[in-house]
Design an enzyme around this catalytic site. Structure first.
Site, mmCIF file in Angstrom:
data_model
loop_
_atom_site.group_PDB
_atom_site.id
_atom_site.type_symbol
_atom_site.label_atom_id
_atom_site.label_comp_id
_atom_site.label_asym_id
_atom_site.label_seq_id
_atom_site.Cartn_x
_atom_site.Cartn_y
_atom_site.Cartn_z
ATOM 1 C CE LYS A 111 -4.373 -1.665 1.843
ATOM 2 N NZ LYS A 111 -5.418 -1.531 2.855
ATOM 3 C CE LYS A 196 -5.709 -8.060 -1.414
ATOM 4 N NZ LYS A 196 -5.924 -7.904 -0.001
ATOM 5 C CE LYS A 199 -13.595 -4.455 1.197
ATOM 6 N NZ LYS A 199 -13.040 -4.084 2.455
HETATM 7 P P1 TYM Z 1 -10.363 -6.446 4.439
HETATM 8 O O1 TYM Z 1 -11.462 -5.505 4.760
HETATM 9 O O2 TYM Z 1 -9.358 -6.050 3.418
HETATM 10 O O3 TYM Z 1 -10.964 -7.835 3.965
HETATM 11 C C1 TYM Z 1 -11.988 -8.498 4.698
HETATM 12 C C2 TYM Z 1 -11.757 -9.998 4.650
HETATM 13 O O4 TYM Z 1 -11.765 -10.463 3.306
HETATM 14 C C3 TYM Z 1 -10.596 -11.237 3.050
HETATM 15 N N1 TYM Z 1 -10.224 -11.042 1.630
HETATM 16 C C4 TYM Z 1 -10.047 -12.037 0.745
HETATM 17 N N2 TYM Z 1 -10.136 -13.374 0.870
HETATM 18 C C5 TYM Z 1 -9.932 -14.118 -0.236
HETATM 19 N N3 TYM Z 1 -9.638 -13.591 -1.455
HETATM 20 C C6 TYM Z 1 -9.541 -12.256 -1.626
HETATM 21 N N4 TYM Z 1 -9.271 -11.755 -2.830
HETATM 22 C C7 TYM Z 1 -9.746 -11.407 -0.494
HETATM 23 N N5 TYM Z 1 -9.730 -10.058 -0.292
HETATM 24 C C8 TYM Z 1 -10.017 -9.859 1.002
HETATM 25 C C9 TYM Z 1 -9.550 -10.699 4.008
HETATM 26 O O5 TYM Z 1 -8.550 -11.632 4.253
HETATM 27 C C10 TYM Z 1 -10.394 -10.405 5.236
HETATM 28 O O6 TYM Z 1 -10.560 -11.572 6.030
HETATM 29 N N6 TYM Z 1 -7.171 -5.942 8.283
HETATM 30 C C11 TYM Z 1 -8.411 -6.551 7.846
HETATM 31 C C12 TYM Z 1 -9.607 -6.138 8.666
HETATM 32 C C13 TYM Z 1 -9.457 -6.317 10.132
HETATM 33 C C14 TYM Z 1 -9.573 -7.542 10.854
HETATM 34 C C15 TYM Z 1 -9.406 -7.177 12.229
HETATM 35 C C16 TYM Z 1 -9.798 -8.867 10.482
HETATM 36 C C17 TYM Z 1 -9.218 -5.339 11.035
HETATM 37 N N7 TYM Z 1 -9.187 -5.845 12.303
HETATM 38 C C18 TYM Z 1 -9.459 -8.149 13.210
HETATM 39 C C19 TYM Z 1 -9.853 -9.831 11.488
HETATM 40 C C20 TYM Z 1 -9.680 -9.465 12.850
HETATM 41 C C21 TYM Z 1 -8.679 -6.141 6.415
HETATM 42 O O7 TYM Z 1 -8.157 -5.170 5.934
HETATM 43 O O8 TYM Z 1 -9.625 -6.906 5.781
#
Ligand code: TYM
Length: 332
Positions: A111, A196, A199
């Site tokens: 990022k 991947k 979003k």
């Molecule tokens: P975030 O918001 O980017 O994504 C949410 C969840 O979706 C999963 N994910 C994917 N899984 C498979 N293939 C993909 N292409 C893909 N893109 C996203 C992510 O692995 C995630 O599980 N840092 C985290 C949010 C967070 C969090 C937490 C998660 C903040 N605090 C505490 C668990 C526990 C994040 O940016 O996810």
């Protein structure tokens, strides 16, 4: 019962990657333990957000959580910024984390490189985001964190931070385990199946969003990058595009990749893509219907109010223990 915790950033409509990689497991897990699901809006602002858009994305994600099957009778659903303990814990945990550890996070490297490339400033919070995430998890005595593969490094760091805090101060935290979904650890971009599905992809055709219309879904899958072999078989190395579509269908139908391949035996990519698109459309239709009922409802506010109240109670008790362990304030 096991405590389950996970979070999703409210940065635009969630993608099929978010759903298959993480969110689809959430309703299944709420029957196996005490589940807590969070809308991590404080994480979202590590990248500049438009305030109006952020507000609307928060509400949209809350409705989406319930639309996919989170039952507020069984799980706690809340917004991170409505539980001040997260920011408090994030600060305390930054004080047991080294800069080196944070600079090694691939998500930070990606990022920050991207921001530098577009002449955006790299915010300090982009670096210090993992201790905030560790706080999210550790505040609730979490046993299991269901996430996609891209969050693995952050969970490993969370474990390191928790162990360090326990050793340096006093045993305060449970050490959480990661739970990766079998089906969709990493769903790929439809336009570049080596990346991947994200979003924030600039190419709209790369990403299926949970609120896409059937027409949009059909179009995006039809134009998904594949290969010239013309045979539907699972081979991630040599056929990443086709394999990604197989993964998507397998995950949504709870079947194996072999079953999906067998279904398209002797068929060309046209039929294959039309079939996968239909599976996605059929899967999302009831979710979208429920979402539309919820988005402007008072029910949604009631659920979030209740969730924040329950989350505050648990999290504040942990903050007390953390402050006592570290010697902050005067104690109770
Ligand atoms: P975030 O918001 O980017 O994504 C949410 C969840 O979706 C999963 N994910 C994917 N899984 C498979 N293939 C993909 N292409 C893909 N893109 C996203 C992510 O692995 C995630 O599980 N840092 C985290 C949010 C967070 C969090 C937490 C998660 C903040 N605090 C505490 C668990 C526990 C994040 O940016 O996810």
């Amino acid at each position: 019962a096991k405590r389950i915790f996970s979070g999703v950033q409210p940065t635009g409509v969630i993608t099929l990657g978010n759903y298959i990689g993480a969110i689809k497991q959430f309703p299944e897990l709420q029957d196996q333990g005490d589940a807590i699901y969070c809308i991590v809006d404080q994480h979202a602002i590590t990248i500049q957000q438009d305030p109006k858009e952020l507000r609307s994305n928060i509400r949209s994600l809350a409705a989406m959580y319930i639309a996919v099957g989170i039952d507020p009778e069984k799980s706690i659903l809340f917004i991170q910024s409505e539980v001040p303990a997260h920011a408090q814990a994030g600060w305390m945990l930054q004080c047991v984390t080294s800069i080196g550890e944070l600079e090694r996070m691939t998500q930070f490297k990606d990022k920050s490189a991207k921001a530098a490339g577009t002449n955006e400033t790299v915010l300090a919070a982009l670096l210090t985001y993992p201790p905030l995430m560790a706080g999210d998890i550790l505040l609730y005595n979490t046993d299991i964190v269901p996430v996609g593969d891209d969050q693995k490094q952050h969970i490993e760091l969370t474990r390191d931070i928790a162990e360090r805090f326990n050793k340096r101060y006093k045993k305060t935290f449970k050490i959480p385990d990661i739970a990766l979904s079998k089906a969709g650890r990493r769903i790929k971009s439809l336009q570049d199946p080596t990346k991947k599905m994200s979003k924030s992809d600039a190419n709209a055709k790369a990403t299926i969003r949970l609120l896409d219309t059937p027409k949009q879904i059909e179009k995006k899958i039809k134009s998904a990058v594949t290969d010239s072999e013309g045979i539907v078989r699972y081979d991630k190395e040599n056929k990443p595009g086709v394999s990604n579509l197989i993964d998507i269908e397998a995950a949504l139908t709870n079947s194996s990749t072999e079953d999906v391949v067998a279904k398209y035996d002797g068929k060309g990519y046209g039929d294959f893509k039309a079939g996968v698109a239909q599976v996605v459309i059929d899967h999302l239709a009831p979710i979208q219907a429920r979402y539309n009922e919820l988005i402007d409802s008072e029910e949604l506010d009631r659920i979030l109010d209740e969730g924040a109240e329950k989350a505050n109670a648990i999290a504040n008790a942990t903050i007390q223990r953390m402050e006592d362990a570290m010697g902050l304030g005067r104690g109770s």
